[in-house]
Design an enzyme around this catalytic site. Structure first.
Site, PDB file in Angstrom:
ATOM      1  N   THR A 151      38.333  50.327  44.958  1.00 24.09           N
ATOM      2  CA  THR A 151      39.648  50.400  45.602  1.00 24.09           C
ATOM      3  C   THR A 151      40.525  51.493  44.992  1.00 24.09           C
ATOM      4  O   THR A 151      40.365  51.835  43.816  1.00 24.09           O
ATOM      5  CB  THR A 151      40.365  49.044  45.445  1.00 24.09           C
ATOM      6  OG1 THR A 151      41.721  49.178  45.826  1.00 24.09           O
ATOM      7  CG2 THR A 151      40.340  48.545  44.009  1.00 24.09           C
ATOM      8  N   ASP A 152      41.477  51.978  45.778  1.00 21.28           N
ATOM      9  CA  ASP A 152      42.435  52.953  45.240  1.00 21.28           C
ATOM     10  C   ASP A 152      43.444  52.288  44.298  1.00 21.28           C
ATOM     11  O   ASP A 152      44.175  52.966  43.581  1.00 21.28           O
ATOM     12  CB  ASP A 152      43.169  53.685  46.386  1.00 21.28           C
ATOM     13  CG  ASP A 152      43.991  52.759  47.281  1.00 21.28           C
ATOM     14  OD1 ASP A 152      43.906  51.527  47.135  1.00 21.28           O
ATOM     15  OD2 ASP A 152      44.726  53.287  48.148  1.00 21.28           O
ATOM     16  N   GLU A 153      43.450  50.930  44.289  1.00 22.25           N
ATOM     17  CA  GLU A 153      44.437  50.247  43.441  1.00 22.25           C
ATOM     18  C   GLU A 153      44.172  50.478  41.957  1.00 22.25           C
ATOM     19  O   GLU A 153      45.052  50.250  41.133  1.00 22.25           O
ATOM     20  CB  GLU A 153      44.464  48.744  43.770  1.00 22.25           C
ATOM     21  CG  GLU A 153      44.834  48.502  45.212  1.00 22.25           C
ATOM     22  CD  GLU A 153      45.191  47.055  45.534  1.00 22.25           C
ATOM     23  OE1 GLU A 153      45.646  46.331  44.657  1.00 22.25           O
ATOM     24  OE2 GLU A 153      44.989  46.679  46.707  1.00 22.25           O
TER      25      GLU A 153
ATOM     26  N   TYR B 299      43.657  41.996  39.574  1.00 15.61           N
ATOM     27  CA  TYR B 299      42.627  42.450  40.525  1.00 15.61           C
ATOM     28  C   TYR B 299      42.222  43.891  40.235  1.00 15.61           C
ATOM     29  O   TYR B 299      41.043  44.200  40.030  1.00 15.61           O
ATOM     30  CB  TYR B 299      43.137  42.325  41.971  1.00 15.61           C
ATOM     31  CG  TYR B 299      42.317  43.118  42.985  1.00 15.61           C
ATOM     32  CD1 TYR B 299      40.981  42.800  43.231  1.00 15.61           C
ATOM     33  CD2 TYR B 299      42.875  44.197  43.684  1.00 15.61           C
ATOM     34  CE1 TYR B 299      40.223  43.537  44.151  1.00 15.61           C
ATOM     35  CE2 TYR B 299      42.124  44.924  44.602  1.00 15.61           C
ATOM     36  CZ  TYR B 299      40.800  44.595  44.829  1.00 15.61           C
ATOM     37  OH  TYR B 299      40.047  45.319  45.724  1.00 15.61           O
TER      38      TYR B 299
ATOM     39  N   LYS C 290      38.666  45.573  38.899  1.00 13.16           N
ATOM     40  CA  LYS C 290      37.924  46.614  39.627  1.00 13.16           C
ATOM     41  C   LYS C 290      37.780  47.861  38.746  1.00 13.16           C
ATOM     42  O   LYS C 290      36.749  48.526  38.757  1.00 13.16           O
ATOM     43  CB  LYS C 290      38.620  46.978  40.951  1.00 13.16           C
ATOM     44  CG  LYS C 290      38.615  45.877  42.008  1.00 13.16           C
ATOM     45  CD  LYS C 290      37.229  45.476  42.495  1.00 13.16           C
ATOM     46  CE  LYS C 290      36.589  46.507  43.407  1.00 13.16           C
ATOM     47  NZ  LYS C 290      35.321  45.972  44.007  1.00 13.16           N
TER      48      LYS C 290
HETATM   49  P1  NAD Z   1      36.492  39.981  51.053  1.00 11.56           P
HETATM   50  O1  NAD Z   1      37.305  39.203  50.070  1.00 11.56           O
HETATM   51  O2  NAD Z   1      36.801  39.881  52.499  1.00 11.56           O
HETATM   52  O3  NAD Z   1      34.953  39.596  50.887  1.00 11.56           O
HETATM   53  C1  NAD Z   1      34.346  39.417  49.652  1.00 11.56           C
HETATM   54  C2  NAD Z   1      32.987  38.751  49.877  1.00 11.56           C
HETATM   55  O4  NAD Z   1      32.357  38.602  48.594  1.00 11.56           O
HETATM   56  C3  NAD Z   1      33.096  37.355  50.493  1.00 11.56           C
HETATM   57  O5  NAD Z   1      32.149  37.217  51.529  1.00 11.56           O
HETATM   58  C4  NAD Z   1      32.770  36.419  49.334  1.00 11.56           C
HETATM   59  O6  NAD Z   1      32.142  35.223  49.748  1.00 11.56           O
HETATM   60  C5  NAD Z   1      31.839  37.288  48.494  1.00 11.56           C
HETATM   61  N1  NAD Z   1      31.850  36.909  47.084  1.00 11.56           N
HETATM   62  C6  NAD Z   1      32.941  36.665  46.295  1.00 11.56           C
HETATM   63  N2  NAD Z   1      32.551  36.324  45.067  1.00 11.56           N
HETATM   64  C7  NAD Z   1      31.188  36.362  45.059  1.00 11.56           C
HETATM   65  C8  NAD Z   1      30.197  36.125  44.078  1.00 11.56           C
HETATM   66  N3  NAD Z   1      30.536  35.753  42.831  1.00 11.56           N
HETATM   67  N4  NAD Z   1      28.902  36.274  44.404  1.00 11.56           N
HETATM   68  C9  NAD Z   1      28.540  36.634  45.669  1.00 11.56           C
HETATM   69  N5  NAD Z   1      29.438  36.865  46.645  1.00 11.56           N
HETATM   70  C10 NAD Z   1      30.736  36.733  46.346  1.00 11.56           C
HETATM   71  O7  NAD Z   1      36.540  41.489  50.549  1.00 11.56           O
HETATM   72  P2  NAD Z   1      36.554  42.822  51.415  1.00 11.56           P
HETATM   73  O8  NAD Z   1      37.925  43.072  51.887  1.00 11.56           O
HETATM   74  O9  NAD Z   1      35.424  42.791  52.376  1.00 11.56           O
HETATM   75  O10 NAD Z   1      36.252  43.886  50.279  1.00 11.56           O
HETATM   76  C11 NAD Z   1      34.919  44.292  49.962  1.00 11.56           C
HETATM   77  C12 NAD Z   1      34.972  45.245  48.775  1.00 11.56           C
HETATM   78  O11 NAD Z   1      35.813  46.358  49.097  1.00 11.56           O
HETATM   79  C13 NAD Z   1      35.573  44.617  47.517  1.00 11.56           C
HETATM   80  O12 NAD Z   1      34.823  45.059  46.416  1.00 11.56           O
HETATM   81  C14 NAD Z   1      36.992  45.139  47.466  1.00 11.56           C
HETATM   82  O13 NAD Z   1      37.424  45.257  46.135  1.00 11.56           O
HETATM   83  C15 NAD Z   1      36.820  46.502  48.115  1.00 11.56           C
HETATM   84  N6  NAD Z   1      38.036  47.009  48.800  1.00 11.56           N
HETATM   85  C16 NAD Z   1      38.582  46.324  49.849  1.00 11.56           C
HETATM   86  C17 NAD Z   1      39.704  46.839  50.487  1.00 11.56           C
HETATM   87  C18 NAD Z   1      40.321  46.158  51.667  1.00 11.56           C
HETATM   88  O14 NAD Z   1      41.341  46.649  52.179  1.00 11.56           O
HETATM   89  N7  NAD Z   1      39.780  45.074  52.159  1.00 11.56           N
HETATM   90  C19 NAD Z   1      40.286  48.024  50.037  1.00 11.56           C
HETATM   91  C20 NAD Z   1      39.719  48.669  48.957  1.00 11.56           C
HETATM   92  C21 NAD Z   1      38.566  48.165  48.365  1.00 11.56           C
END
Ligand code: NAD
Length: 343
Positions: free
Chosen positions: A140-142, A165, A169
């Site tokens: 993430t950019d955070e 968070y 990351k």
């Molecule tokens: P999300 O929270 O919607 O999904 C996370 C998934 O991971 C879920 O299906 C959950 O069941 C699974 N999970 C959680 N803990 C787990 C574990 N211990 N073992 C196995 N599975 C596990 O997240 P997202 O929004 O789809 O984000 C996906 C990735 O992208 C993350 O790494 C997040 O940091 C990164 N990200 C997301 C965004 C955004 O805007 N959504 C932005 C930047 C980066």
């Protein structure tokens, strides 16, 4: 020809469940193994369209479980990883940081370690059958902290995480980096801005606003609502992930963003105005807007300079903010109005 076995972690979450159908539709020479613990954030409903696809398998399990990871790498002869799994909601990390460290840091370390042992003879030497096996970390950019009203994050911006968070990351990004420098592992990382699109969990800003609006509840806005996020449509992100996975340079980081800076108020008003048109009530949805106490440590602004991925890999966001938003709001209207009818 033997298919390549790609471990997708967290594929039942928001971005993963958009990515898996996209990837299966595009390629026929991969078998995707989706490992997801199905925490509150994972939902297999989002993957109904692929559950019978022969190139797809689902495994319910936790990235903190080393034995399971070892078993999966052996069983499926995994030769690539795209690592989405994470605890991802900043508000939850403020209430319970420990699980963020366990999943985001220890879970990532487990995956790196099992992949290294499975793929490599010794540092910088891959086993013959695993030459080219790649570990792709989604971040993430955070991790870069907060910007003032000008400037952009680039791949050179120093890390400065402000929430548990983003700190977790950051740690995982650093571990991935260290596996490149210490073991010569073929890793790549991308850091993207806030995604929006279908299949996101109800707790996140855009789904929450639409759900609350339709159900006549208040639309909570932190602080003065002037915090800025740089919005990326999830489909554009999926195309970028595909490109970074196949063409990104080992050991490198790519920032992904679509130049869509909006304040929280702008996002909220946009949703209200759209709902006023397509789902009108006697009063504007804007009357449900309510300013609430700010989130502690709330970052003011994120904005991404995506010129590296644009120049080096030829990626560019293709879907305008407006088209992405209409597509997104319509998807949640269908989801939440169905729920209202079912009550
Ligand atoms: P999300 O929270 O919607 O999904 C996370 C998934 O991971 C879920 O299906 C959950 O069941 C699974 N999970 C959680 N803990 C787990 C574990 N211990 N073992 C196995 N599975 C596990 O997240 P997202 O929004 O789809 O984000 C996906 C990735 O992208 C993350 O790494 C997040 O940091 C990164 N990200 C997301 C965004 C955004 O805007 N959504 C932005 C930047 C980066």
């Amino acid at each position: 020809m033997k298919k390549k076995s790609l471990l997708i972690t967290g594929g039942a979450g928001f971005i993963g469940s958009n990515f898996i159908p996209f990837f299966l539709e595009k390629y026929n020479d991969y078998h995707l193994i989706n490992l997801d613990a199905l925490t509150y954030a994972g939902d297999l409903e989002n993957l109904k369209e692929v559950e019978k696809n022969l190139n797809y398998s689902f495994v319910k399990g936790d990235i903190r479980d080393q034995e399971l990871l070892f078993h999966l790498f052996q069983k499926y002869e995994i030769n690539g990883v795209i690592h989405f799994a994470a605890e991802s909601h900043v508000d939850n990390s403020i209430k319970n940081p420990t699980i963020f460290a366990e999943t985001n840091i220890i879970g990532t370390l487990n995956l790196l370690e099992i992949a290294r042992n499975h793929w490599m003879e010794q540092p910088f030497v891959y086993k013959e059958q695993y030459v080219g096996a790649r570990f792709y970390h989604i971040s993430t950019d955070e991790v870069y902290g907060s910007l003032g009203s000008t400037g952009f994050f680039t791949e050179q911006t120093p890390y400065a995480p402000n929430s548990p968070y983003s700190a977790s990351k950051t740690s995982s990004d650093m571990l991935v980096r260290s596996y490149f420098h210490t073991y010569g592992m073929n890793v790549v990382t991308s850091n993207c801005s806030n995604n929006f699109g279908p299949k996101q969990h109800d707790e996140k800003l855009i789904p929450k606003l639409i759900n609350n609006a339709i159900n006549g509840r208040q639309l909570p806005i932190y602080g003065d609502g002037k915090n800025i996020r740089d919005w990326l449509f999830v489909e554009d992100h999926c195309r970028a992930i595909d490109l970074v996975f196949h063409e990104g340079k080992a050991g490198e980081t790519y920032l992904i963003g679509a130049h869509n800076e909006r304040t929280t108020i702008e996002i909220t008003e946009y949703i209200c105005e759209y709902l006023d048109k397509v789902f009108p009530k006697s009063k504007s949805y804007k009357e449900q807007m309510q300013f609430i106490k700010d989130r502690p440590g709330h970052d003011f602004r994120y904005a991404i300079d995506a010129s590296k991925i644009e120049k080096e890999l030829g990626w560019k966001a293709e879907i305008s903010f407006e088209v992405g938003m209409v597509n997104t709001i319509n998807w949640y209207i269908r989801k939440y109005s169905k729920m209202v009818e079912e009550l």
